[in-house]
Design an enzyme around this catalytic site. Structure first.
Site, PDB file in Angstrom:
ATOM      1  N   HIS A   1       4.081   6.143   2.794  1.00 35.81           N
ATOM      2  CA  HIS A   1       3.754   5.335   1.623  1.00 35.81           C
ATOM      3  C   HIS A   1       4.458   5.951   0.418  1.00 35.81           C
ATOM      4  O   HIS A   1       3.821   6.393  -0.542  1.00 35.81           O
ATOM      5  CB  HIS A   1       2.235   5.260   1.426  1.00 35.81           C
ATOM      6  CG  HIS A   1       1.784   4.133   0.557  1.00 35.81           C
ATOM      7  ND1 HIS A   1       0.781   3.249   0.903  1.00 35.81           N
ATOM      8  CD2 HIS A   1       2.193   3.736  -0.669  1.00 35.81           C
ATOM      9  CE1 HIS A   1       0.594   2.368  -0.060  1.00 35.81           C
ATOM     10  NE2 HIS A   1       1.438   2.657  -1.042  1.00 35.81           N
TER      11      HIS A   1
ATOM     12  N   ASN B   1       1.220  -7.466   2.870  1.00 38.48           N
ATOM     13  CA  ASN B   1       0.638  -7.129   1.573  1.00 38.48           C
ATOM     14  C   ASN B   1       0.941  -8.261   0.605  1.00 38.48           C
ATOM     15  O   ASN B   1       2.093  -8.689   0.506  1.00 38.48           O
ATOM     16  CB  ASN B   1       1.224  -5.828   1.030  1.00 38.48           C
ATOM     17  CG  ASN B   1       0.927  -4.621   1.907  1.00 38.48           C
ATOM     18  OD1 ASN B   1       0.242  -4.726   2.920  1.00 38.48           O
ATOM     19  ND2 ASN B   1       1.444  -3.468   1.516  1.00 38.48           N
TER      20      ASN B   1
ATOM     21  N   TYR C   1       0.019  -9.998  -3.448  1.00 36.36           N
ATOM     22  CA  TYR C   1      -0.648  -9.961  -4.740  1.00 36.36           C
ATOM     23  C   TYR C   1      -0.411 -11.229  -5.556  1.00 36.36           C
ATOM     24  O   TYR C   1      -1.339 -11.765  -6.147  1.00 36.36           O
ATOM     25  CB  TYR C   1      -0.191  -8.732  -5.539  1.00 36.36           C
ATOM     26  CG  TYR C   1      -0.671  -7.440  -4.919  1.00 36.36           C
ATOM     27  CD1 TYR C   1      -1.955  -6.960  -5.156  1.00 36.36           C
ATOM     28  CD2 TYR C   1       0.140  -6.727  -4.051  1.00 36.36           C
ATOM     29  CE1 TYR C   1      -2.421  -5.791  -4.571  1.00 36.36           C
ATOM     30  CE2 TYR C   1      -0.307  -5.546  -3.453  1.00 36.36           C
ATOM     31  CZ  TYR C   1      -1.589  -5.093  -3.713  1.00 36.36           C
ATOM     32  OH  TYR C   1      -2.044  -3.948  -3.120  1.00 36.36           O
TER      33      TYR C   1
ATOM     34  N   GLU D   1      -2.828  -5.150   2.454  1.00 37.18           N
ATOM     35  CA  GLU D   1      -3.180  -4.913   1.052  1.00 37.18           C
ATOM     36  C   GLU D   1      -3.397  -6.250   0.371  1.00 37.18           C
ATOM     37  O   GLU D   1      -2.616  -7.180   0.557  1.00 37.18           O
ATOM     38  CB  GLU D   1      -2.072  -4.176   0.284  1.00 37.18           C
ATOM     39  CG  GLU D   1      -1.963  -2.710   0.538  1.00 37.18           C
ATOM     40  CD  GLU D   1      -0.938  -2.053  -0.388  1.00 37.18           C
ATOM     41  OE1 GLU D   1      -0.726  -2.566  -1.511  1.00 37.18           O
ATOM     42  OE2 GLU D   1      -0.359  -1.039   0.020  1.00 37.18           O
TER      43      GLU D   1
END
Length: 478
Positions: free
Chosen positions: A128, A302, A304, A379
């Site tokens: 990461h 992931n 957002y 995520e």
């Protein structure tokens, strides 16, 4: 109206659905000089003046290295069924090569044992973004040797934890590592070389393939090997051919550069065309694509916020509203004729538009892109300006609404035929948010950075209730 869109009807999930939370090593562990750990690129970057908000760094972070038992107990109290964490490469292999430091490995052994004792499934991410500084000094991800060093590291961690950890991810968001780290420079190591960023992307892909093979060589066959991609939802501003071409360029650089070789064994031809002014891709050697194209057991996504793009005048100057930090250098090598636009709607503290439809769109894309491959949302979450109230609680109804909307989108995708097997909330704890320092709070658990006291937010209790029941409580039930 589908149940998932009707707040009066419970949104239920499959019984085996994994409800988890996620973190990363440098953002939470601290203890950067203990038990043999040496600097990573994020130690160096965050201690370089002007690189992070307020000059903040992860030296202590939220001290998870010493408080992990309490943090695991908190996960159990909340009812979480899984925990995704990353391993600090320089804690395990300080120079990025050679034998492991057993004290570093022992920390992760203890963490895994604690999780299992509490009935929480561990999920390990090997990388990461915290490359050992010595490997960066030797050239970093633009150099081919770094991929081979990663494979050795993967084998070390797989041998140490593979008997107890079934869920593995090689890399987290290689797009950020390559393009924010080596093109725009807003992430470590802070380089601004478009050619280096594309070389880094290829060698990260190669690291994934070599690392997946290394893991499988030392772990039980039951274990799942995956990768976590921050694949973008790229939407054109209009159906004008120029805007559609702009969206294709960004899609290639956000998505195709990784899922092309990883899932299909080839880079998109249109990517080669778009980046021809930067590179001839001569670092892609015979056999590389076969090494990268290892069979996956699952794919992590992931998400957002979506991206909205159009064609632009290549000579136009001004801020680039792509949501990836402020830099005069672009993270989109070879593409200087695309404009980014702020999508309409409410926004988080990151300035990112809240749009659960993008998550549904992303899931369905990869259901088509990789039929039969199980998916995990590795995520998803939001930053808000959270405060402790006079009653000692942290009320964050905006995050509760955010989670309800995005989890409803996941459930809609499952109803539409997607094989989504779990969701990892980002993040378990407020923490060091990279170049933003400690100013952006993504955690379901509030951390007082002066005392390091943890306080579960309203959203943590809400999410825990969802995890225990397998259905989404009403937004008002907080």
């Amino acid at each position: 109206m589908p149940d998932s869109e009707n707040p009066a009807t419970a949104v239920t999930f499959p019984p085996a659905f994994l409800w988890g939370a996620a973190t990363s090593a440098y953002q939470i562990e601290g203890a950067v000089r203990e038990d043999g750990r040496t600097p990573s690129i994020w130690d160096t970057f965050s201690h370089t003046p002007g690189k992070t908000a307020g000059g903040e760094h992860g030296d202590i972070a939220v001290d998870h290295y010493h408080r992990y038992r309490d943090d695991v107990a908190l996960m159990a109290e909340l009812g979480l069924g899984a925990y995704r964490f990353s391993v600090s490469w320089s804690r395990v292999q300080p120079t990025g090569r050679g034998p492991a430091v057993q004290k570093g490995l022992d920390f992760y052994r203890r963490l895994v044992d604690e999780l299992l004792a509490r009935g929480i499934k561990p999920a390990v991410t090997l990388y990461h973004w915290d490359l050992p500084q010595e490997l960066e000094d030797a050239g970093g991800w633009p150099e081919r040797d770094t991929a081979h060093r990663f494979a050795e590291y993967a084998q070390i961690v797989g041998e140490a934890l593979g008997d107890r950890v079934e869920h593995w991810m090689t890399l987290n968001e290689p797009w950020c590592a390559a393009f924010l780290g080596y093109a725009s420079g807003v992430h470590a190591p802070g380089r601004t070389d478009p050619l280096a960023s594309l070389r880094a992307a290829h060698h990260l892909n190669l690291a994934h393939g070599l690392g997946a093979s290394a893991l499988r060589s030392v772990m039980p066959a039951r274990n799942q090997v995956a990768i976590a991609l921050n694949s973008a939802v790229v939407r054109p501003l209009s159906q004008d051919p120029a805007d559609l071409a702009a969206a294709r360029k960004i899609d290639d650089l956000a998505n195709g550069v990784f899922h092309g070789p990883i899932l299909h064994g080839a880079y998109p031809e249109s990517l080669y065309v778009a980046t021809a002014g930067v590179t001839d891709w001569d670092y892609v050697l015979d056999g590389d694509l076969a090494l990268i194209n290892q069979p996956l057991d699952a794919l992590g996504l992931n998400y957002y916020t979506p991206s909205l793009v159009s064609a632009a005048d290549p000579a136009a100057k001004g801020p680039r509203a792509d949501g990836h930090g402020a830099s005069v250098h672009s993270p989109w090598p070879g593409v200087n004729d695309v404009a980014f636009h702020q999508t309409p709607g409410d926004r988080t503290e990151m300035g990112w538009t809240i749009d659960p439809t993008g998550l549904h769109e992303l899931i369905m894309r990869y259901t088509r892109e990789a039929p039969g491959l199980p998916l995990y949302i590795t995520e998803n979450g939001a930053a808000y300006d959270d405060k402790i109230d006079s009653d000692g609680r942290v009320h964050d109804p905006e995050r509760v609404a955010y989670l309800h909307g995005h989890l409803s989108a996941v459930r809609r995708a499952i109803a539409d035929g997607a094989d989504v097997r779990g969701y990892y909330l980002w993040s378990l704890l407020d923490n060091f948010e990279w170049s933003y320092g400690y100013g952006k709070r993504f955690g379901a658990v509030y951390v007082d950075y002066a005392t390091l006291e943890r306080t579960p937010k309203t959203s943590a209790r809400w999410y825990g209730r969802a995890a225990r029941t397998g259905s989404l409580p009403e937004v008002e039930a907080v």
